[in-house]
Design a protein around this motif. Structure first.
Motif, PDB file in Angstrom:
ATOM      1  N   VAL A   1      -8.930 -50.278  12.937  1.00  0.00           N
ATOM      2  CA  VAL A   1      -9.047 -51.574  12.268  1.00  0.00           C
ATOM      3  C   VAL A   1     -10.018 -52.475  13.038  1.00  0.00           C
ATOM      4  N   PHE A   2      -9.757 -52.641  14.340  1.00  0.00           N
ATOM      5  CA  PHE A   2     -10.692 -53.393  15.187  1.00  0.00           C
ATOM      6  C   PHE A   2     -11.117 -52.528  16.361  1.00  0.00           C
ATOM      7  N   PRO A   3     -12.421 -52.361  16.614  1.00  0.00           N
ATOM      8  CA  PRO A   3     -13.522 -53.119  15.990  1.00  0.00           C
ATOM      9  C   PRO A   3     -14.284 -52.359  14.896  1.00  0.00           C
ATOM     10  N   LEU A   4     -13.800 -51.154  14.502  1.00  0.00           N
ATOM     11  CA  LEU A   4     -14.614 -50.327  13.610  1.00  0.00           C
ATOM     12  C   LEU A   4     -14.672 -50.829  12.166  1.00  0.00           C
ATOM     13  N   ILE A   5     -13.505 -51.158  11.569  1.00  0.00           N
ATOM     14  CA  ILE A   5     -13.520 -51.653  10.182  1.00  0.00           C
ATOM     15  C   ILE A   5     -13.708 -53.163  10.179  1.00  0.00           C
ATOM     16  N   ALA A   6     -12.799 -53.857  10.818  1.00  0.00           N
ATOM     17  CA  ALA A   6     -12.864 -55.325  10.870  1.00  0.00           C
ATOM     18  C   ALA A   6     -13.410 -55.758  12.219  1.00  0.00           C
ATOM     19  N   GLY A   7     -14.703 -55.572  12.390  1.00  0.00           N
ATOM     20  CA  GLY A   7     -15.351 -55.931  13.649  1.00  0.00           C
ATOM     21  C   GLY A   7     -16.079 -57.253  13.552  1.00  0.00           C
ATOM     22  N   ALA A   8     -16.765 -57.596  14.621  1.00  0.00           N
ATOM     23  CA  ALA A   8     -17.479 -58.873  14.673  1.00  0.00           C
ATOM     24  C   ALA A   8     -18.552 -58.974  13.598  1.00  0.00           C
ATOM     25  N   GLY A   9     -19.241 -57.854  13.336  1.00  0.00           N
ATOM     26  CA  GLY A   9     -20.272 -57.840  12.299  1.00  0.00           C
ATOM     27  C   GLY A   9     -19.696 -58.136  10.927  1.00  0.00           C
ATOM     28  N   SER A  10     -18.538 -57.517  10.637  1.00  0.00           N
ATOM     29  CA  SER A  10     -17.863 -57.739   9.355  1.00  0.00           C
ATOM     30  C   SER A  10     -17.396 -59.185   9.235  1.00  0.00           C
ATOM     31  N   PHE A  11     -16.863 -59.735  10.326  1.00  0.00           N
ATOM     32  CA  PHE A  11     -16.378 -61.113  10.313  1.00  0.00           C
ATOM     33  C   PHE A  11     -17.521 -62.100  10.060  1.00  0.00           C
ATOM     34  N   THR A  12     -18.621 -61.888  10.774  1.00  0.00           N
ATOM     35  CA  THR A  12     -19.780 -62.762  10.612  1.00  0.00           C
ATOM     36  C   THR A  12     -20.299 -62.712   9.185  1.00  0.00           C
ATOM     37  N   THR A  13     -20.379 -61.506   8.646  1.00  0.00           N
ATOM     38  CA  THR A  13     -20.849 -61.309   7.272  1.00  0.00           C
ATOM     39  C   THR A  13     -19.926 -62.003   6.282  1.00  0.00           C
ATOM     40  N   LEU A  14     -18.628 -61.866   6.510  1.00  0.00           N
ATOM     41  CA  LEU A  14     -17.639 -62.461   5.618  1.00  0.00           C
ATOM     42  C   LEU A  14     -17.771 -63.983   5.578  1.00  0.00           C
ATOM     43  N   LEU A  15     -17.946 -64.584   6.751  1.00  0.00           N
ATOM     44  CA  LEU A  15     -18.102 -66.038   6.815  1.00  0.00           C
ATOM     45  C   LEU A  15     -19.404 -66.479   6.132  1.00  0.00           C
ATOM     46  N   SER A  16     -20.455 -65.664   6.274  1.00  0.00           N
ATOM     47  CA  SER A  16     -21.737 -65.974   5.628  1.00  0.00           C
ATOM     48  C   SER A  16     -21.614 -65.885   4.115  1.00  0.00           C
ATOM     49  N   LEU A  17     -20.917 -64.847   3.643  1.00  0.00           N
ATOM     50  CA  LEU A  17     -20.744 -64.653   2.198  1.00  0.00           C
ATOM     51  C   LEU A  17     -19.910 -65.769   1.583  1.00  0.00           C
ATOM     52  N   ARG A  18     -18.967 -66.308   2.349  1.00  0.00           N
ATOM     53  CA  ARG A  18     -18.119 -67.374   1.819  1.00  0.00           C
ATOM     54  C   ARG A  18     -18.934 -68.619   1.493  1.00  0.00           C
TER      55      ARG A  18
END
Length: 198
Positions: A112-129
């Motif tokens: 789950v962390f960091p492979l699926i829900a990693g920093a890259g995914s988090f940053t992308t998610l915040l950008s998409l929001r």
């Protein structure tokens, strides 16, 4: 903040971006490698933990990081070290990332962390929001989590199709890819961190 409405175009864009960043298909050799070491990876728990982590970060990410006085770049660098250790393991066939947690903890770390829900995914998610309606983003995220579940659940089928030699080659190849990703994450975010400090 965009109003809440469903748009097929927004949903499709958000889904494709998240699918590329999560890259669950690229994690198949890593999952197979962990399973061959006797680690138990629960597809259902991996999907649920990932969804909860993503949702928590989507709504409270900045607040959580600020609470611990941690910025997203520092968070990404920490994730890069974990990914680097796993890449070295896969390439050289040595054990660095010792799985010393209770049975089933591999599902949480490192799957789950960091492979699926990693920093890259988090940053992308915040950008998409900031770009898309929350409705479209949530539907895109939910579909990606469903794909995560299906892939992890059926990874044994892929293992049989590839055979032992195929799995070996994929492990080495994706180990190098993972190593490159970790180095890029480290350099990019170290530069951002140093720029913010200067």
């Amino acid at each position: 903040m965009p109003e809440l409405h469903f748009s097929l175009q927004e949903f499709t864009s958000a889904f494709i971006v998240l699918f590329a960043v999560i890259d669950i298909t690229g994690l198949v050799p890593i999952i197979i490698d962990l399973k061959e070491k006797g680690e138990d990876i629960n597809a259902g728990k991996a999907a649920i933990y990932s969804l909860i982590t993503f949702l928590a970060f989507l709504f409270m990410g900045n607040m959580i990081l600020q609470l611990f006085h941690v910025d997203i770049s520092s968070f990404a660098i920490a994730g890069a070290f974990v990914i680097f250790a796993m890449a070295i393991e896969m390439i050289l066939g040595i054990e660095i990332f010792k799985m010393d947690g209770p049975k089933g903890s591999t599902t949480l770390v490192p799957i789950v962390f960091p492979l699926i829900a990693g920093a890259g995914s988090f940053t992308t998610l915040l950008s998409l929001r900031a770009l898309y309606s929350l409705t479209n983003l949530l539907v895109a995220l939910a579909l990606n989590i469903l794909i995560v579940y299906v892939v992890i659940r059926n990874v044994h089928i892929l293992e049989k199709l590839l055979g032992k030699s195929g799995v070996y080659v994929l492990r080495k190849f994706f180990g190098i890819i993972l190593l490159a990703i970790s180095v890029r994450m480290f350099i990019d975010n170290l530069a951002k961190l140093l720029a913010s400090l200067s």
